[in-house]
Design an enzyme around this catalytic site. Structure first.
Site, mmCIF file in Angstrom:
data_model
loop_
_atom_site.group_PDB
_atom_site.id
_atom_site.type_symbol
_atom_site.label_atom_id
_atom_site.label_comp_id
_atom_site.label_asym_id
_atom_site.label_seq_id
_atom_site.Cartn_x
_atom_site.Cartn_y
_atom_site.Cartn_z
ATOM 1 N N TYR A 148 0.844 -1.209 0.000
ATOM 2 C CA TYR A 148 0.000 0.000 0.000
ATOM 3 C C TYR A 148 0.877 1.255 0.000
ATOM 4 O O TYR A 148 0.718 2.130 -0.846
ATOM 5 C CB TYR A 148 -0.890 -0.046 1.233
ATOM 6 N N ASP A 149 1.839 1.318 0.950
ATOM 7 C CA ASP A 149 2.657 2.531 1.091
ATOM 8 C C ASP A 149 3.476 2.790 -0.174
ATOM 9 O O ASP A 149 3.477 3.887 -0.723
ATOM 10 C CB ASP A 149 3.647 2.391 2.262
ATOM 11 N N ASN A 177 -5.895 9.699 8.370
ATOM 12 C CA ASN A 177 -7.004 8.849 8.867
ATOM 13 C C ASN A 177 -8.333 9.597 8.889
ATOM 14 O O ASN A 177 -8.490 10.573 9.621
ATOM 15 C CB ASN A 177 -6.706 8.355 10.284
ATOM 16 N N ASN A 193 -13.779 -0.403 14.319
ATOM 17 C CA ASN A 193 -13.653 -1.509 15.282
ATOM 18 C C ASN A 193 -14.163 -1.107 16.660
ATOM 19 O O ASN A 193 -14.996 -1.799 17.256
ATOM 20 C CB ASN A 193 -12.177 -1.921 15.430
ATOM 21 N N GLY A 210 -1.138 1.081 23.040
ATOM 22 C CA GLY A 210 -2.169 2.097 22.796
ATOM 23 C C GLY A 210 -1.644 3.520 22.870
ATOM 24 O O GLY A 210 -2.422 4.470 22.786
ATOM 25 N N ARG A 278 1.359 9.969 14.119
ATOM 26 C CA ARG A 278 0.965 10.566 12.837
ATOM 27 C C ARG A 278 0.145 11.817 13.094
ATOM 28 O O ARG A 278 -0.834 11.781 13.838
ATOM 29 C CB ARG A 278 0.148 9.570 12.019
HETATM 30 P P1 NAD Z 1 -12.742 1.994 0.641
HETATM 31 O O1 NAD Z 1 -12.123 0.647 0.740
HETATM 32 O O2 NAD Z 1 -14.055 2.233 1.313
HETATM 33 O O3 NAD Z 1 -12.939 2.418 -0.878
HETATM 34 C C1 NAD Z 1 -12.130 1.958 -1.929
HETATM 35 C C2 NAD Z 1 -13.036 1.689 -3.124
HETATM 36 O O4 NAD Z 1 -12.237 1.274 -4.235
HETATM 37 C C3 NAD Z 1 -14.033 0.561 -2.857
HETATM 38 O O5 NAD Z 1 -15.299 0.925 -3.326
HETATM 39 C C4 NAD Z 1 -13.454 -0.620 -3.639
HETATM 40 O O6 NAD Z 1 -14.433 -1.563 -4.017
HETATM 41 C C5 NAD Z 1 -12.813 0.096 -4.794
HETATM 42 N N1 NAD Z 1 -11.721 -0.650 -5.426
HETATM 43 C C6 NAD Z 1 -10.669 -1.247 -4.809
HETATM 44 N N2 NAD Z 1 -9.855 -1.815 -5.719
HETATM 45 C C7 NAD Z 1 -10.408 -1.551 -6.945
HETATM 46 C C8 NAD Z 1 -10.038 -1.879 -8.275
HETATM 47 N N3 NAD Z 1 -8.934 -2.597 -8.532
HETATM 48 N N4 NAD Z 1 -10.840 -1.450 -9.275
HETATM 49 C C9 NAD Z 1 -11.967 -0.737 -9.034
HETATM 50 N N5 NAD Z 1 -12.366 -0.406 -7.788
HETATM 51 C C10 NAD Z 1 -11.595 -0.810 -6.751
HETATM 52 O O7 NAD Z 1 -11.660 3.030 1.145
HETATM 53 P P2 NAD Z 1 -11.758 4.599 1.398
HETATM 54 O O8 NAD Z 1 -11.493 4.850 2.825
HETATM 55 O O9 NAD Z 1 -12.995 5.150 0.787
HETATM 56 O O10 NAD Z 1 -10.488 5.097 0.571
HETATM 57 C C11 NAD Z 1 -10.613 5.695 -0.711
HETATM 58 C C12 NAD Z 1 -9.241 6.155 -1.185
HETATM 59 O O11 NAD Z 1 -8.694 7.080 -0.257
HETATM 60 C C13 NAD Z 1 -8.224 5.024 -1.322
HETATM 61 O O12 NAD Z 1 -7.439 5.246 -2.474
HETATM 62 C C14 NAD Z 1 -7.372 5.151 -0.078
HETATM 63 O O13 NAD Z 1 -6.067 4.690 -0.288
HETATM 64 C C15 NAD Z 1 -7.418 6.657 0.171
HETATM 65 N N6 NAD Z 1 -7.177 6.962 1.594
HETATM 66 C C16 NAD Z 1 -8.182 6.784 2.525
HETATM 67 C C17 NAD Z 1 -7.929 7.063 3.862
HETATM 68 C C18 NAD Z 1 -8.982 6.940 4.934
HETATM 69 O O14 NAD Z 1 -8.699 7.202 6.097
HETATM 70 N N7 NAD Z 1 -10.201 6.573 4.613
HETATM 71 C C19 NAD Z 1 -6.649 7.495 4.259
HETATM 72 C C20 NAD Z 1 -5.671 7.630 3.291
HETATM 73 C C21 NAD Z 1 -5.959 7.381 1.967
HETATM 74 N N1 UDP Z 2 -5.747 -0.393 16.237
HETATM 75 C C1 UDP Z 2 -6.122 -0.878 17.494
HETATM 76 N N2 UDP Z 2 -7.223 -1.667 17.588
HETATM 77 C C2 UDP Z 2 -7.989 -1.993 16.518
HETATM 78 C C3 UDP Z 2 -7.618 -1.505 15.240
HETATM 79 C C4 UDP Z 2 -6.481 -0.716 15.130
HETATM 80 O O1 UDP Z 2 -5.468 -0.602 18.509
HETATM 81 O O2 UDP Z 2 -8.984 -2.712 16.698
HETATM 82 C C5 UDP Z 2 -4.589 0.500 16.123
HETATM 83 C C6 UDP Z 2 -3.601 0.132 15.023
HETATM 84 O O3 UDP Z 2 -2.615 -0.770 15.516
HETATM 85 C C7 UDP Z 2 -3.014 1.490 14.682
HETATM 86 C C8 UDP Z 2 -4.170 2.457 14.915
HETATM 87 O O4 UDP Z 2 -5.089 1.774 15.752
HETATM 88 O O5 UDP Z 2 -1.974 1.822 15.579
HETATM 89 C C9 UDP Z 2 -4.860 2.903 13.635
HETATM 90 O O6 UDP Z 2 -5.196 1.751 12.900
HETATM 91 P P1 UDP Z 2 -6.022 1.845 11.538
HETATM 92 O O7 UDP Z 2 -5.976 0.486 10.921
HETATM 93 O O8 UDP Z 2 -7.337 2.455 11.782
HETATM 94 O O9 UDP Z 2 -5.211 2.902 10.643
HETATM 95 P P2 UDP Z 2 -3.673 2.997 10.148
HETATM 96 O O10 UDP Z 2 -2.804 2.151 11.016
HETATM 97 O O11 UDP Z 2 -3.697 2.534 8.730
HETATM 98 O O12 UDP Z 2 -3.376 4.433 10.307
#
Ligand code: NAD
Ligand code: UDP
Length: 317
Positions: A148-149, A177, A193, A210, A278
């Site tokens: 992902y990253d 987030n 969660n 935590g 973060r």
């Molecule tokens: P989400 O999982 O709810 O939405 C992702 C959508 O993309 C879903 O509808 C999924 O079905 C679709 N999808 C996945 N792979 C696909 C593919 N190969 N082809 C077509 N569709 C596909 O996640 P979200 O939270 O809505 O995130 C949306 C975007 O924002 C993502 O790119 C994610 O990386 C980015 N983002 C979100 C957050 C957050 O906190 N929500 C943080 C950082 C980045």
């Molecule tokens: N986390 C947790 N309990 C849970 C889910 C996540 O303590 O049930 C922690 C996780 O280890 C991370 C933070 O909460 O440190 C945020 O996790 P999340 O998956 O929401 O986002 P990301 O790590 O991708 O920022």
């Protein structure tokens, strides 16, 4: 006859953020094509627009090319929760690279502007705090989060190469987030969660001690920042997030207070490469977009909890 209404393609439009973006653009009277493969997206998220003359749905995977006539591409397709993006890490990397490559190719062919939904994960486990856009990050290239990253890092890189080579208009948003209604109850992210566990009367699952921190942005604020970035002239990358930082334990305490103060904790191991801290530096967003968040965590948790309560009540979780 060509229409004067802006034609938007939203990849990942049936997902959490994508469906809120569909709502905003539809409410603004624009045309929306929602493209999704439904890996983590749900038709229920966009149900209210089905049948509207400005709205279309396409079931498609962005790892395959597609031809469409559009003015703007909002490229969000990619699973965002660690549980989902680690389910098939090779597919996640393909979605990030090939998906972005295909959407950039489409944008170039039709002269569309493309916005990439990137992430704070490009900073990895940051040694600089808070994180400004100029910080180049500390990412493990071979760890369990790297699909992902690193996927998002190469996606950013592709965008800027298309801009330099072909003069394409790109916008890159680094999303921190974000939470709110329509997160999946089982997607494993901490906000969903904790809320679902609290509503079911189950112990809250605390990974590690935590004291790792995150900064949580309410979805409406995020969408506003995304729209400002797309409409403006600044390419980014630009951080959009709420700088209010909390430890994960503090987040859990808030959820307990709002739902059930007597809930116990259960300690589970910290996943590999889990970032310790973060927090977005949003000076650039404030300067370039006039944007800052308006919803505090206490305010945003209320509608989020109500939404999950309703979902669980209807037995749809
Ligand atoms: P989400 O999982 O709810 O939405 C992702 C959508 O993309 C879903 O509808 C999924 O079905 C679709 N999808 C996945 N792979 C696909 C593919 N190969 N082809 C077509 N569709 C596909 O996640 P979200 O939270 O809505 O995130 C949306 C975007 O924002 C993502 O790119 C994610 O990386 C980015 N983002 C979100 C957050 C957050 O906190 N929500 C943080 C950082 C980045
Ligand atoms: N986390 C947790 N309990 C849970 C889910 C996540 O303590 O049930 C922690 C996780 O280890 C991370 C933070 O909460 O440190 C945020 O996790 P999340 O998956 O929401 O986002 P990301 O790590 O991708 O920022």
């Amino acid at each position: 006859m060509p229409s004067s209404i802006t034609r938007n393609l939203i990849t990942g439009g049936a997902g959490f953020l994508g469906s809120h973006l569909c709502d905003r653009l539809m409410e603004d009277g624009e045309e929306v094509i929602c493209l999704d493969n439904y890996f983590t997206g749900r038709k229920a998220n966009i149900l209210k627009w089905i049948g509207h003359p400005n709205f279309e749905i396409i079931r498609h995977d962005v790892t395959d090319p597609i031809k469409l006539e559009v003015d703007r591409i909002w490229h969000l397709a990619c699973p965002a929760s660690p549980v989902h993006y680690q389910f098939n890490p090779v597919k996640t990397a393909k979605t990030s690279f090939l998906g972005t490559y295909n959407m950039l190719g489409l944008a170039r062919r039709v002269g569309a502007r493309l916005l990439l939904a990137s992430t704070s994960e490009v900073y990895g486990d940051p040694e600089v705090h808070p994180q400004p856009e100029s910080y180049l990050g500390c990412v493990n290239p071979i760890g369990i989060r790297s699909c992902y990253d690193e996927g998002k890092r190469i996606a950013e890189s592709l965008c800027f190469d298309y801009q330099r080579m072909h003069g394409l208009e790109v916008r890159i948003i680094r999303i921190f987030n974000t939470y709110g209604p329509r997160m999946l109850p089982d997607d494993g992210r901490v906000v969903s969660n904790f809320i679902v566990q609290a509503l079911k009367g189950e112990p809250l699952t605390l990974y590690g001690d935590g004291i790792q921190s995150r900064s949580f942005c309410f979805v409406d604020d995020l969408i506003e920042g995304m729209i400002r970035l797309m409409n403006g002239s600044y390419s980014g990358p630009i951080n959009i997030g709420n700088p209010e930082e909390f430890t994960i334990r503090q987040l859990g305490e808030k959820v307990r207070l709002l739902v059930n103060p007597s809930l116990p904790w259960i300690n589970l191991p910290l996943p590999d490469d889990d970032p310790r801290q973060r927090q977005p530096d949003i000076s650039l967003a404030t300067r370039e977009l006039g944007w800052s968040p308006s919803v505090t965590l206490d305010q945003g948790l209320l509608p989020t909890i109500s939404w999950f309560r309703d979902l669980l009540g209807r037995n749809l979780a």
